[in-house]
Scaffold this motif. Structure first.
Motif, PDB file in Angstrom:
ATOM      1  N   VAL A   1     -61.789   6.532 -21.364  1.00 30.17           N
ATOM      2  CA  VAL A   1     -60.864   7.155 -22.324  1.00 30.17           C
ATOM      3  C   VAL A   1     -61.601   7.492 -23.614  1.00 30.17           C
ATOM      4  O   VAL A   1     -61.414   8.569 -24.198  1.00 30.17           O
TER       5      VAL A   1
ATOM      6  N   LEU B   1     -62.012  11.097 -25.403  1.00 26.64           N
ATOM      7  CA  LEU B   1     -61.678  11.355 -26.804  1.00 26.64           C
ATOM      8  C   LEU B   1     -62.854  11.979 -27.530  1.00 26.64           C
ATOM      9  O   LEU B   1     -62.676  12.860 -28.388  1.00 26.64           O
TER      10      LEU B   1
ATOM     11  N   GLY C   1     -55.356  13.731 -25.462  1.00 30.73           N
ATOM     12  CA  GLY C   1     -54.274  13.243 -24.621  1.00 30.73           C
ATOM     13  C   GLY C   1     -54.699  12.096 -23.726  1.00 30.73           C
ATOM     14  O   GLY C   1     -53.883  11.564 -22.970  1.00 30.73           O
TER      15      GLY C   1
ATOM     16  N   ARG D   1     -55.344   8.569 -22.316  1.00 36.08           N
ATOM     17  CA  ARG D   1     -54.728   7.272 -22.522  1.00 36.08           C
ATOM     18  C   ARG D   1     -55.172   6.312 -21.414  1.00 36.08           C
ATOM     19  O   ARG D   1     -55.525   6.729 -20.310  1.00 36.08           O
TER      20      ARG D   1
ATOM     21  N   VAL E   1     -54.069   3.940 -18.662  1.00 37.24           N
ATOM     22  CA  VAL E   1     -52.830   3.857 -17.881  1.00 37.24           C
ATOM     23  C   VAL E   1     -52.834   2.683 -16.889  1.00 37.24           C
ATOM     24  O   VAL E   1     -51.799   2.369 -16.299  1.00 37.24           O
TER      25      VAL E   1
ATOM     26  N   LYS F   1     -55.885  -2.371 -24.152  1.00 34.18           N
ATOM     27  CA  LYS F   1     -55.189  -1.142 -23.746  1.00 34.18           C
ATOM     28  C   LYS F   1     -54.180  -0.720 -24.810  1.00 34.18           C
ATOM     29  O   LYS F   1     -54.130   0.459 -25.222  1.00 34.18           O
ATOM     30  N   LYS F   2     -53.388  -1.672 -25.272  1.00 34.54           N
ATOM     31  CA  LYS F   2     -52.358  -1.362 -26.258  1.00 34.54           C
ATOM     32  C   LYS F   2     -52.970  -0.853 -27.555  1.00 34.54           C
ATOM     33  O   LYS F   2     -52.508   0.149 -28.128  1.00 34.54           O
TER      34      LYS F   2
ATOM     35  N   ASN G   1     -54.596   2.734 -27.015  1.00 38.18           N
ATOM     36  CA  ASN G   1     -53.587   3.792 -26.875  1.00 38.18           C
ATOM     37  C   ASN G   1     -52.874   4.040 -28.201  1.00 38.18           C
ATOM     38  O   ASN G   1     -52.572   5.187 -28.564  1.00 38.18           O
TER      39      ASN G   1
ATOM     40  N   THR H   1     -55.237   5.959 -30.402  1.00 41.23           N
ATOM     41  CA  THR H   1     -55.337   7.339 -29.928  1.00 41.23           C
ATOM     42  C   THR H   1     -54.102   8.141 -30.330  1.00 41.23           C
ATOM     43  O   THR H   1     -54.199   9.304 -30.743  1.00 41.23           O
ATOM     44  N   GLY H   2     -52.936   7.500 -30.228  1.00 39.77           N
ATOM     45  CA  GLY H   2     -51.698   8.175 -30.614  1.00 39.77           C
ATOM     46  C   GLY H   2     -51.670   8.508 -32.092  1.00 39.77           C
ATOM     47  O   GLY H   2     -51.275   9.608 -32.491  1.00 39.77           O
TER      48      GLY H   2
ATOM     49  N   ASN I   1     -54.032  11.357 -32.756  1.00 42.53           N
ATOM     50  CA  ASN I   1     -53.472  12.619 -32.256  1.00 42.53           C
ATOM     51  C   ASN I   1     -52.433  13.170 -33.235  1.00 42.53           C
ATOM     52  O   ASN I   1     -52.444  14.367 -33.578  1.00 42.53           O
TER      53      ASN I   1
END
Length: 205
Positions: A160, A164, A170, A172, A174, A185-186, A189, A192-193, A196
């Motif tokens: 990921v 990036l 986009g 993520r 998963v 992971k949390k 993500n 990244t959010g 974005n």
């Protein structure tokens, strides 16, 4: 006179037999340093007891060496191989102990090699379980499984991050993970959010 000549050897025989029985009982009780006092006897009886003492000494030499090796292992040390010359069953004991030491040395080196490789960032490094047998091979496989459990869940977050870096905002994570890996992971993500959304706001402005 004739009875006296017979009685003395019989008494001496009984005394030497009693002394040898005492030594045998000492060995059975684990008191392996016990020896007979040959000065209490003379002639053939003294020689017999001296030979019995010599037999105990010959037995105790290799056993003491083996005990010393096992005590060092128990204290967390891998001692050097036994190099003293041995015969018969004592040679088999020596060979077995040395084989055990070789296995322990190999296990120690293999484990250190894996740990050092992981510490240097070479996460694909694994131990060679085919160099060992039985539970020792299981131990190496266990180390490899631990490394797999730690490093395998890092593959997707790494992918990921690469996406990036290539401007794929986009991207993520998963996969389903647990514990610390789920927190990674949390966090990734979420970061990244946020990135974005921030870029979208900049673009709109």
């Amino acid at each position: 006179m004739k009875r006296e000549r017979v009685a003395k050897p019989i008494a001496a025989d009984l005394e030497i037999v009693a002394e040898i029985r005492r030594l045998v009982a000492s060995v059975q009780e684990g008191r392996l340093d016990e020896r007979g006092d040959s000065t209490q006897f003379s002639g053939q009886e003294a020689e017999t007891l001296s030979l019995f003492n010599a037999a105990l000494d010959a037995m105790m030499g290799p056993l003491r060496v083996t005990i010393g090796v096992l005590e060092k292992i128990a204290s967390g040390e891998i001692p050097e191989f036994i190099t003293t010359d041995s015969q018969g069953e004592f040679r088999r004991i020596k060979q077995s102990v040395n084989s055990f030491l070789a296995t322990m040395y190999g296990m120690h080196q293999e484990t250190r090699s894996v740990v050092r490789s992981i510490g240097e960032g070479r996460l694909a490094a694994r131990g060679n379980d085919w160099d060992f047998q039985g539970i020792w091979a299981d131990q190496v496989r266990g180390v490899n499984e631990i490394v797999d459990a730690v490093t395998a869940p890092l593959a997707e977050p790494r992918a990921v991050l690469n996406r990036l870096a290539a401007y794929d905002l986009g991207a993520r994570v998963v996969g389903r993970y647990r514990g610390e890996h789920a927190q990674i992971k949390k966090a990734l993500n979420a970061s990244t959010g946020v990135l974005n959304r921030a870029l979208l706001e900049v673009a709109e402005a």
